[in-house]
Design a protein around this motif. Structure first.
Motif, PDB file in Angstrom:
ATOM      1  N   ALA A   1       0.924  -1.232   0.103  1.00 24.52           N
ATOM      2  CA  ALA A   1      -0.087   0.018   0.234  1.00 24.52           C
ATOM      3  C   ALA A   1       0.747   1.303   0.093  1.00 24.52           C
ATOM      4  N   ARG A   2       0.344   2.340  -0.556  1.00 24.58           N
ATOM      5  CA  ARG A   2       1.082   3.705  -0.546  1.00 24.58           C
ATOM      6  C   ARG A   2      -0.075   4.672  -0.238  1.00 24.58           C
ATOM      7  N   TYR A   3       0.246   5.546   0.476  1.00 21.02           N
ATOM      8  CA  TYR A   3      -0.360   6.616   0.906  1.00 21.02           C
ATOM      9  C   TYR A   3       0.512   8.044   0.657  1.00 21.02           C
ATOM     10  N   LEU A   4      -0.139   8.859  -0.317  1.00 19.68           N
ATOM     11  CA  LEU A   4       0.849  10.301  -0.569  1.00 19.68           C
ATOM     12  C   LEU A   4      -0.187  11.462  -0.492  1.00 19.68           C
ATOM     13  N   PRO A   5       0.285  12.210   0.687  1.00 21.00           N
ATOM     14  CA  PRO A   5      -0.828  13.190   0.996  1.00 21.00           C
ATOM     15  C   PRO A   5      -0.580  14.441  -0.391  1.00 21.00           C
ATOM     16  N   ALA A   6      -1.479  15.214  -0.239  1.00 23.82           N
ATOM     17  CA  ALA A   6      -1.586  16.409  -1.536  1.00 23.82           C
ATOM     18  C   ALA A   6      -0.504  17.299  -1.270  1.00 23.82           C
ATOM     19  N   THR A   7       0.121  17.842  -2.257  1.00 22.93           N
ATOM     20  CA  THR A   7       1.308  18.777  -2.006  1.00 22.93           C
ATOM     21  C   THR A   7       0.619  20.148  -2.099  1.00 22.93           C
TER      22      THR A   7
ATOM     23  N   GLY B   1      -2.521  22.871  -1.156  1.00 21.73           N
ATOM     24  CA  GLY B   1      -3.880  23.021  -0.499  1.00 21.73           C
ATOM     25  C   GLY B   1      -3.994  21.787   0.535  1.00 21.73           C
ATOM     26  N   LEU B   2      -5.285  22.191   1.214  1.00 16.05           N
ATOM     27  CA  LEU B   2      -5.293  21.139   2.448  1.00 16.05           C
ATOM     28  C   LEU B   2      -6.418  20.316   2.098  1.00 16.05           C
ATOM     29  N   ASN B   3      -5.736  19.428   0.832  1.00 17.46           N
ATOM     30  CA  ASN B   3      -6.556  18.217   0.585  1.00 17.46           C
ATOM     31  C   ASN B   3      -5.851  17.105   1.167  1.00 17.46           C
ATOM     32  N   ILE B   4      -6.125  16.937   2.546  1.00 14.15           N
ATOM     33  CA  ILE B   4      -5.413  15.847   3.360  1.00 14.15           C
ATOM     34  C   ILE B   4      -6.773  15.125   3.975  1.00 14.15           C
ATOM     35  N   GLY B   5      -6.782  14.116   4.383  1.00 16.86           N
ATOM     36  CA  GLY B   5      -7.475  13.626   5.436  1.00 16.86           C
ATOM     37  C   GLY B   5      -8.737  12.676   4.944  1.00 16.86           C
TER      38      GLY B   5
ATOM     39  N   SER C   1       1.770  15.421 -12.587  1.00 16.00           N
ATOM     40  CA  SER C   1       0.869  15.999 -11.851  1.00 16.00           C
ATOM     41  C   SER C   1       1.496  16.868 -10.555  1.00 16.00           C
ATOM     42  N   GLU C   2       0.688  17.847 -10.315  1.00 21.12           N
ATOM     43  CA  GLU C   2       1.238  18.649  -9.182  1.00 21.12           C
ATOM     44  C   GLU C   2       0.421  18.071  -7.904  1.00 21.12           C
ATOM     45  N   ARG C   3      -0.180  16.867  -7.943  1.00 22.10           N
ATOM     46  CA  ARG C   3      -0.769  16.316  -6.661  1.00 22.10           C
ATOM     47  C   ARG C   3      -1.525  17.189  -5.918  1.00 22.10           C
ATOM     48  N   ASP C   4      -2.668  17.711  -6.375  1.00 18.58           N
ATOM     49  CA  ASP C   4      -3.515  18.463  -5.520  1.00 18.58           C
ATOM     50  C   ASP C   4      -4.532  17.801  -4.718  1.00 18.58           C
ATOM     51  N   ASP C   5      -4.435  16.284  -4.742  1.00 13.47           N
ATOM     52  CA  ASP C   5      -5.470  15.466  -3.934  1.00 13.47           C
ATOM     53  C   ASP C   5      -4.472  14.466  -3.346  1.00 13.47           C
TER      54      ASP C   5
END
Length: 572
Positions: A358-364, A366-370, A557-561
């Motif tokens: 498994a992999r989890y990557l938070p958004a880089t 905005g506050l698109n985490i959680g 991708s800028e990974r906004d999610d």
């Protein structure tokens, strides 16, 4: 008609003068011309008597009744028997009516009559003097009129000059007002644009980088941003201008220079020992609660600040303080959400027959985490349940709701329900607990026989199955709707027969969805990446395979999610 006189004595000269005057009057010569003739003749006769001798005066009229106007000629020459050569003297006047004179106007010999004639000859002079007096009156009148006209012209010139000065002053005032309005518009535009730039970012470091770029060289020659590092907001020990330290302590702008700044709302201070030759404007960076964050120190491009520019800079510093405070709060909440998210993620169990990675990557951005999560656990009958889901919303609230859904799902799974039933129960739970919150999820159950997969989806991107031969299938059988929507639903199970070497990829939309292209191209790219692996690679190192899946899909991708990926590989 011609007549001549011999001039030897004064009496001869008087008789000749009287004769000429009478003849001129008889011929209609105007009074002024007649007087000029008599005066000129008298002067010449006086010279002749002074010189002595005998002189010959000839008087001749030309013209007549048929010929019209003529002339009256007077010639004085020396007598023919006089010794020496002397030039003649001649004069003449226009004679309007020469034909009226038939008699050459004899002059009496009597001395008394001669005296009376001389006195009468002065009548022309009297008339001329009278006309002269009248002319003098007219001249005086016209002179007065001219004086009044000149006074009026001078007054008009004065009024025109005053009007010109007033017009020039009005033009100058208009130019000043236009310049001030343009400067005010320029400052307001800059303030609006700069505020938009500062508030558009929630990255603390980016705001600090953009602030000097906005001010130099347009409004400042140099910019220094001093931020307090201690958590209580007090300045940390450092070398800073005294005015900056005072601004930090008082929360009021300070101006340090060798001359008064006279800036609105700014206190004047002596020049800084660190920069004695450079004026400094020190503005505190305050939060909306007036708590100090730091001090913005500016040096002007010239010798002093424009008061309006200083007011604009103070307002910009206020907005920059709010932007920095928002960025700090955002980053603080983001760190908390990410920490909570990672703390709630499951440590994958070791299960015979099924490998998990498994992999989890938070958004880089905005506050698109959680909101994204994955889970894997075993049921009582030995089945392995794998879950991946996404809660709408972001931040702490989404992380908390995700943890509640994860806990509820594990509790429901104790009863041994299948994936569809578990999602149906989660749907009712979410509707009851958070009517305005929604979630998507996929549950995949690997049965103990190792060859049966049961799965169900609720509004989530479909699982991707890689077969042992490298072919890829998307498990897109009819899914349920999103969890928590205000509708009752029973989500159905779907069954798939597996062979050893199969790999199931569960993921959230952050891995495959792009705003410009949608989600379908991303799912196709995920399938292409999975099909590129050798079966031996998946058997031996599933963790490396998970990393190799992420890189091609996220490199552009800028990974906004958030991104979640769960690989389930059925071993041989």
């Amino acid at each position: 008609m011609t007549r001549a006189w011999r001039i030897t004595t004064v009496t001869d000269a008087a008789r000749a003068r009287i004769a000429v005057a009478r003849l001129a009057a008889a011929c209609g010569v105007p009074t002024v011309a007649r007087t000029r003739l008599a005066t000129a003749l008298s002067g010449q006769l006086r010279q002749c008597l002074t010189k002595g001798g005998t002189w010959l005066l000839t008087l001749e009229t030309t013209g007549g009744e048929d010929a019209g106007p003529g002339e009256l000629h007077v010639v004085i020459v020396p007598s023919p028997d006089a010794a020496g050569e002397r030039a003649p003297w001649t004069t003449g006047v226009p004679c309007p009516e020469p034909g009226r004179v038939s008699d050459p106007c004899p002059v009496p010999e009597d001395a008394a009559v001669l005296s009376e004639g001389l006195l009468g000859a002065d009548e022309d002079t009297s008339v001329v003097l009278q006309e002269l007096a009248e002319q003098e009156g007219l001249v005086a009148f016209h002179r007065e009129e001219l004086h009044q006209t000149n006074q009026g012209v001078l007054a008009l010139h004065a009024e025109l000059d005053a009007a010109g000065r007033a017009q020039r002053e009005a033009f100058a005032a208009e130019r000043r007002a236009r310049t001030e309005a343009e400067n005010a518009r320029r400052r307001l535009t800059f303030l609006a644009d700069a505020s938009a730039v500062l508030t558009a970012s929630l990255n603390h470091d980016e705001i600090l980088r953009r602030l000097p770029e906005l001010l130099v060289p347009r409004y400042a020659d140099g910019v220094d941003v001093w931020l307090f590092d201690s958590e209580d907001g007090r300045p940390a020990p450092a070398t800073h201008p005294g005015a900056a330290v005072l601004a930090a302590r008082t929360g009021r702008p300070q101006y340090a220079a060798d001359h008064p700044g006279n800036l609105p709302g700014v206190e004047d201070r002596p020049p800084s020992a660190l920069a004695p030759d450079r004026p400094l404007l020190c503005v505190p960076l305050l939060t909306p609660r007036r708590a100090p964050l730091g001090v913005l120190t500016l040096s002007p491009q010239g010798e002093r600040w424009d008061p309006d520019d200083a007011v604009m800079l103070i307002e910009l510093a206020r907005r920059a303080g709010i932007a920095l405070d928002n960025a700090r709060r955002f980053e603080h909440n983001r760190d908390i959400a990410e920490t909570l998210q990672r703390a709630l993620l499951t440590e994958l169990p070791s299960t015979p027959g099924v490998g998990l990675a498994a992999r989890y990557l938070p958004a880089t951005h905005g506050l698109n985490i959680g909101g994204d999560w994955y889970d894997a656990f075993q049921q009582r009958d030995g089945s392995l349940v794998t879950v991946i889901g996404d809660v709408t919303g972001h931040g702490l609230h989404a992380a908390v709701m995700m943890s509640q859904l994860r806990t509820a799902l594990r509790a429901y799974a104790v009863d041994g329900d299948g994936p569809g039933r578990l999602l149906t129960r989660l749907h009712g739970y979410l509707r009851h607990l958070q009517p305005d919150l929604f979630a998507t999820a996929v549950i995949a159950r690997f049965h103990p026989d190792g060859h049966t997969l049961t799965w169900a989806a609720a509004g989530h991107p479909p699982p991707v199955l890689r077969l042992p031969d490298g072919r890829v299938r998307t498990l897109d059988a009819k899914p349920g709707a999103m969890l928590g929507i205000p509708l009752s639903q029973d989500i159905a199970d779907h069954t798939e027969r597996l062979t050893p070497g199969s790999t199931l990829a569960l993921y959230t939309d952050g891995l495959v969805e792009r705003r410009a292209r949608g989600i379908d191209p991303g799912i196709e790219r995920l399938g292409a990446v999975l099909s590129s692996f050798d079966r031996a690679e998946l058997d031996t190192d599933l963790e490396d395979a998970a990393d190799r899946v992420l890189h091609p899909l996220l490199s552009d991708s800028e990974r906004d999610d958030d991104v979640c990926l769960l690989l389930c590989h059925l071993r041989g």
